[in-house]
Design a protein around this motif. Structure first.
Motif, PDB file in Angstrom:
ATOM      1  N   SER A  72       0.958  -1.258  -0.002  1.00  0.00           N
ATOM      2  CA  SER A  72      -0.120   0.021   0.103  1.00  0.00           C
ATOM      3  C   SER A  72       0.997   1.228   0.074  1.00  0.00           C
ATOM      4  N   GLU A  73       2.181   1.208   0.680  1.00  0.00           N
ATOM      5  CA  GLU A  73       2.796   2.342   0.641  1.00  0.00           C
ATOM      6  C   GLU A  73       3.723   2.699  -0.695  1.00  0.00           C
ATOM      7  N   SER A  74       3.603   3.730  -1.123  1.00  0.00           N
ATOM      8  CA  SER A  74       4.420   4.094  -2.217  1.00  0.00           C
ATOM      9  C   SER A  74       5.915   4.588  -1.866  1.00  0.00           C
ATOM     10  N   ARG A  75       6.793   3.698  -2.282  1.00  0.00           N
ATOM     11  CA  ARG A  75       8.132   4.035  -1.827  1.00  0.00           C
ATOM     12  C   ARG A  75       9.260   3.012  -2.884  1.00  0.00           C
ATOM     13  N   LEU A  76      10.341   3.594  -2.878  1.00  0.00           N
ATOM     14  CA  LEU A  76      11.438   2.840  -3.494  1.00  0.00           C
ATOM     15  C   LEU A  76      12.742   2.540  -2.962  1.00  0.00           C
ATOM     16  N   ASP A  77      12.706   1.175  -2.721  1.00  0.00           N
ATOM     17  CA  ASP A  77      13.821   0.687  -2.070  1.00  0.00           C
ATOM     18  C   ASP A  77      15.001   0.095  -3.086  1.00  0.00           C
ATOM     19  N   ALA A  78      16.056   0.315  -2.778  1.00  0.00           N
ATOM     20  CA  ALA A  78      16.946   0.147  -4.008  1.00  0.00           C
ATOM     21  C   ALA A  78      18.322  -0.482  -3.553  1.00  0.00           C
ATOM     22  N   GLN A  79      19.162  -1.156  -4.318  1.00  0.00           N
ATOM     23  CA  GLN A  79      20.327  -1.639  -3.880  1.00  0.00           C
ATOM     24  C   GLN A  79      21.121  -1.579  -4.893  1.00  0.00           C
ATOM     25  N   VAL A  80      22.555  -1.117  -4.633  1.00  0.00           N
ATOM     26  CA  VAL A  80      23.513  -1.010  -5.791  1.00  0.00           C
ATOM     27  C   VAL A  80      24.582  -1.979  -5.215  1.00  0.00           C
ATOM     28  N   ARG A  81      25.190  -2.726  -6.298  1.00  0.00           N
ATOM     29  CA  ARG A  81      25.996  -3.974  -6.182  1.00  0.00           C
ATOM     30  C   ARG A  81      27.092  -3.659  -7.030  1.00  0.00           C
ATOM     31  N   PHE A  82      28.478  -3.721  -6.393  1.00  0.00           N
ATOM     32  CA  PHE A  82      29.610  -3.592  -7.453  1.00  0.00           C
ATOM     33  C   PHE A  82      30.489  -4.642  -6.856  1.00  0.00           C
ATOM     34  N   GLY A  83      31.540  -4.724  -7.715  1.00  0.00           N
ATOM     35  CA  GLY A  83      32.891  -5.718  -7.602  1.00  0.00           C
ATOM     36  C   GLY A  83      32.105  -7.208  -8.000  1.00  0.00           C
ATOM     37  N   ALA A  84      32.459  -7.996  -6.744  1.00  0.00           N
ATOM     38  CA  ALA A  84      32.463  -9.567  -7.208  1.00  0.00           C
ATOM     39  C   ALA A  84      30.893  -9.815  -7.137  1.00  0.00           C
ATOM     40  N   ASP A  85      29.932  -8.800  -6.596  1.00  0.00           N
ATOM     41  CA  ASP A  85      28.537  -9.146  -6.696  1.00  0.00           C
ATOM     42  C   ASP A  85      27.897  -8.336  -7.823  1.00  0.00           C
ATOM     43  N   ALA A  86      28.871  -8.080  -8.850  1.00  0.00           N
ATOM     44  CA  ALA A  86      28.111  -7.241 -10.018  1.00  0.00           C
ATOM     45  C   ALA A  86      28.690  -7.442 -11.438  1.00  0.00           C
ATOM     46  N   GLY A  87      29.629  -8.733 -11.367  1.00  0.00           N
ATOM     47  CA  GLY A  87      30.173  -8.887 -12.864  1.00  0.00           C
ATOM     48  C   GLY A  87      31.060  -7.555 -13.301  1.00  0.00           C
ATOM     49  N   ALA A  88      31.186  -7.479 -14.763  1.00  0.00           N
ATOM     50  CA  ALA A  88      31.869  -6.478 -15.032  1.00  0.00           C
ATOM     51  C   ALA A  88      31.040  -5.300 -15.432  1.00  0.00           C
ATOM     52  N   GLY A  89      30.475  -4.923 -14.363  1.00  0.00           N
ATOM     53  CA  GLY A  89      29.650  -3.340 -14.418  1.00  0.00           C
ATOM     54  C   GLY A  89      29.215  -3.439 -12.968  1.00  0.00           C
ATOM     55  N   GLU A  90      27.879  -2.624 -12.908  1.00  0.00           N
ATOM     56  CA  GLU A  90      27.358  -2.727 -11.620  1.00  0.00           C
ATOM     57  C   GLU A  90      25.741  -3.059 -11.786  1.00  0.00           C
ATOM     58  N   VAL A  91      25.216  -3.488 -10.747  1.00  0.00           N
ATOM     59  CA  VAL A  91      23.828  -3.904 -10.697  1.00  0.00           C
ATOM     60  C   VAL A  91      23.137  -2.994  -9.847  1.00  0.00           C
ATOM     61  N   ILE A  92      22.076  -2.564 -10.265  1.00  0.00           N
ATOM     62  CA  ILE A  92      21.107  -1.761  -9.516  1.00  0.00           C
ATOM     63  C   ILE A  92      19.523  -2.468  -9.292  1.00  0.00           C
ATOM     64  N   VAL A  93      19.341  -2.848  -8.274  1.00  0.00           N
ATOM     65  CA  VAL A  93      18.051  -3.610  -7.952  1.00  0.00           C
ATOM     66  C   VAL A  93      16.831  -2.524  -7.650  1.00  0.00           C
ATOM     67  N   LEU A  94      15.974  -2.325  -8.061  1.00  0.00           N
ATOM     68  CA  LEU A  94      14.965  -1.229  -7.857  1.00  0.00           C
ATOM     69  C   LEU A  94      13.481  -2.135  -7.269  1.00  0.00           C
ATOM     70  N   ARG A  95      13.218  -1.745  -6.238  1.00  0.00           N
ATOM     71  CA  ARG A  95      11.865  -2.332  -5.771  1.00  0.00           C
ATOM     72  C   ARG A  95      10.711  -1.229  -5.441  1.00  0.00           C
ATOM     73  N   PRO A  96      10.255  -0.723  -6.435  1.00  0.00           N
ATOM     74  CA  PRO A  96       9.016   0.325  -6.324  1.00  0.00           C
ATOM     75  C   PRO A  96       7.721  -0.480  -5.816  1.00  0.00           C
ATOM     76  N   THR A  97       6.897   0.095  -5.144  1.00  0.00           N
ATOM     77  CA  THR A  97       5.745  -0.292  -4.501  1.00  0.00           C
ATOM     78  C   THR A  97       4.539   0.464  -4.813  1.00  0.00           C
ATOM     79  N   ASN A  98       3.643  -0.125  -4.877  1.00  0.00           N
ATOM     80  CA  ASN A  98       2.378   0.746  -5.264  1.00  0.00           C
ATOM     81  C   ASN A  98       2.031   1.709  -6.517  1.00  0.00           C
ATOM     82  N   GLY A  99       2.107   2.849  -6.331  1.00  0.00           N
ATOM     83  CA  GLY A  99       1.740   3.754  -7.530  1.00  0.00           C
ATOM     84  C   GLY A  99       3.031   3.849  -8.136  1.00  0.00           C
ATOM     85  N   LEU A 100       4.232   3.521  -7.809  1.00  0.00           N
ATOM     86  CA  LEU A 100       5.381   3.923  -8.405  1.00  0.00           C
ATOM     87  C   LEU A 100       5.525   2.596  -9.440  1.00  0.00           C
TER      88      LEU A 100
END
Length: 304
Positions: A72-100
């Motif tokens: 029900s709550e509209s918010r954006l939780d995120a995660q940024v992964r670098f190095g061993a957790d991200a291969g040859a680049g970076e990984v951004i995980v976005l977890r939007p909720t509700n209206g987002l």
């Protein structure tokens, strides 16, 4: 390294990524593309691992979207992964909720690698019309995997009905090696025309796709013989001199049989998801052969 950014904004996420690049002495400009992944919590880690491995050949920024419209709550939780957790680049995980969740394109635009191609990948569930999807509209290339969806037949029927030149499916990509071997078999003496084709296999899309490809390429009657085995089991070319065939053997082998010749056993391993994704990241232009197969070849084969 994994950096958690709860209840964040895209501006804050972008600033944090720039800060991490400066700390590590690297630049995002080395990324050759942006890979957008629309997935869920269940499949997140598997698809990110696949993307990380593929990114070692194609350095990219991976943005994984895990929408939670039921919260029900509209918010954006995120995660940024670098190095061993991200291969040859970076990984951004976005977890939007509700209206987002209704504005996913707005969320990812500030995070795209500037002036680089965008590949959108739906590893399981996918919209029926990719070109009308907010993420699909911005993509240079759109990749689905209909076989991993809850209803593969229904989804692929919709994808074919709404197909546009930027679309492709992993079932087609999985056939690259098979198609190469089959083409090379017919590119050898005695060069007799193919009178008819039989494709044996289960209900996986790769069976229907290879039959449709052969029907449109050879202009010969082509039919499917369904088997209990789920995958593609064999292809049989009927010609004046007899039957030339390619049959799946044990494990990672296949057997080529030709009239008047000894059987030939070759290596033909099943393609991994990493190999299929790497091919799609390598080939960003429209696949004209796939287009011909699903628009014309599909109609030339009985799929039931």
């Amino acid at each position: 390294m994994i950096v958690e950014l709860p209840n964040s904004t895209t501006a804050e996420i972008s600033r944090r990524i720039d800060q991490l690049h400066k700390e590590r002495g690297e630049s995002a400009q080395s990324r050759v593309l942006t890979l957008l992944i629309s997935t869920d919590e269940e499949h997140l880690e598997d698809v990110v691992e696949t993307a990380n491995t593929a990114s070692r050949e194609h350095p990219c920024r991976v943005i994984a979207l895990v929408a939670h419209p039921e919260i029900s709550e509209s918010r954006l939780d995120a995660q940024v992964r670098f190095g061993a957790d991200a291969g040859a680049g970076e990984v951004i995980v976005l977890r939007p909720t509700n209206g987002l969740t209704r504005h996913l394109d707005t969320l990812v635009i500030p995070l795209l690698v500037p002036d680089s191609p965008i590949v959108a990948w739906w590893p399981s569930k996918a919209p029926e019309n990719l070109a009308e999807d907010p993420i699909g509209r911005m993509a240079t290339s759109r990749v689905t995997d209909a076989m991993e969806s809850p209803n593969p037949e229904a989804l692929f029927t919709a994808l074919r009905a709404n197909w546009s030149p930027r679309d492709t499916d992993m079932s087609w990509t999985s056939l690259t090696v098979w198609r190469g071997v089959l083409a090379s078999m017919l590119d050898q003496p005695p060069y007799l025309p193919v009178e008819s084709v039989v494709v044996r296999g289960g209900k996986r899309l790769c069976v229907d796709l290879v039959a449709s490809w052969l029907a449109v390429a050879l202009k010969a009657p082509t039919r499917i013989e369904r088997t209990e085995e789920d995958t593609l089991m064999g292809v049989y070319f009927h010609r004046e001199d007899g039957v030339t065939s390619l049959e799946r053997g044990e494990d990672t082998t296949a057997i080529i049989s030709q009239p008047g010749q000894a059987e030939q056993r070759i290596s033909l391993p099943r393609r991994s998801m990493v190999e299929c994704l790497s091919e799609e990241l390598r080939r960003l232009d429209p696949d004209e052969e796939y287009a011909e197969v699903i628009t014309n070849g599909w109609k030339m084969v009985d799929h039931y």
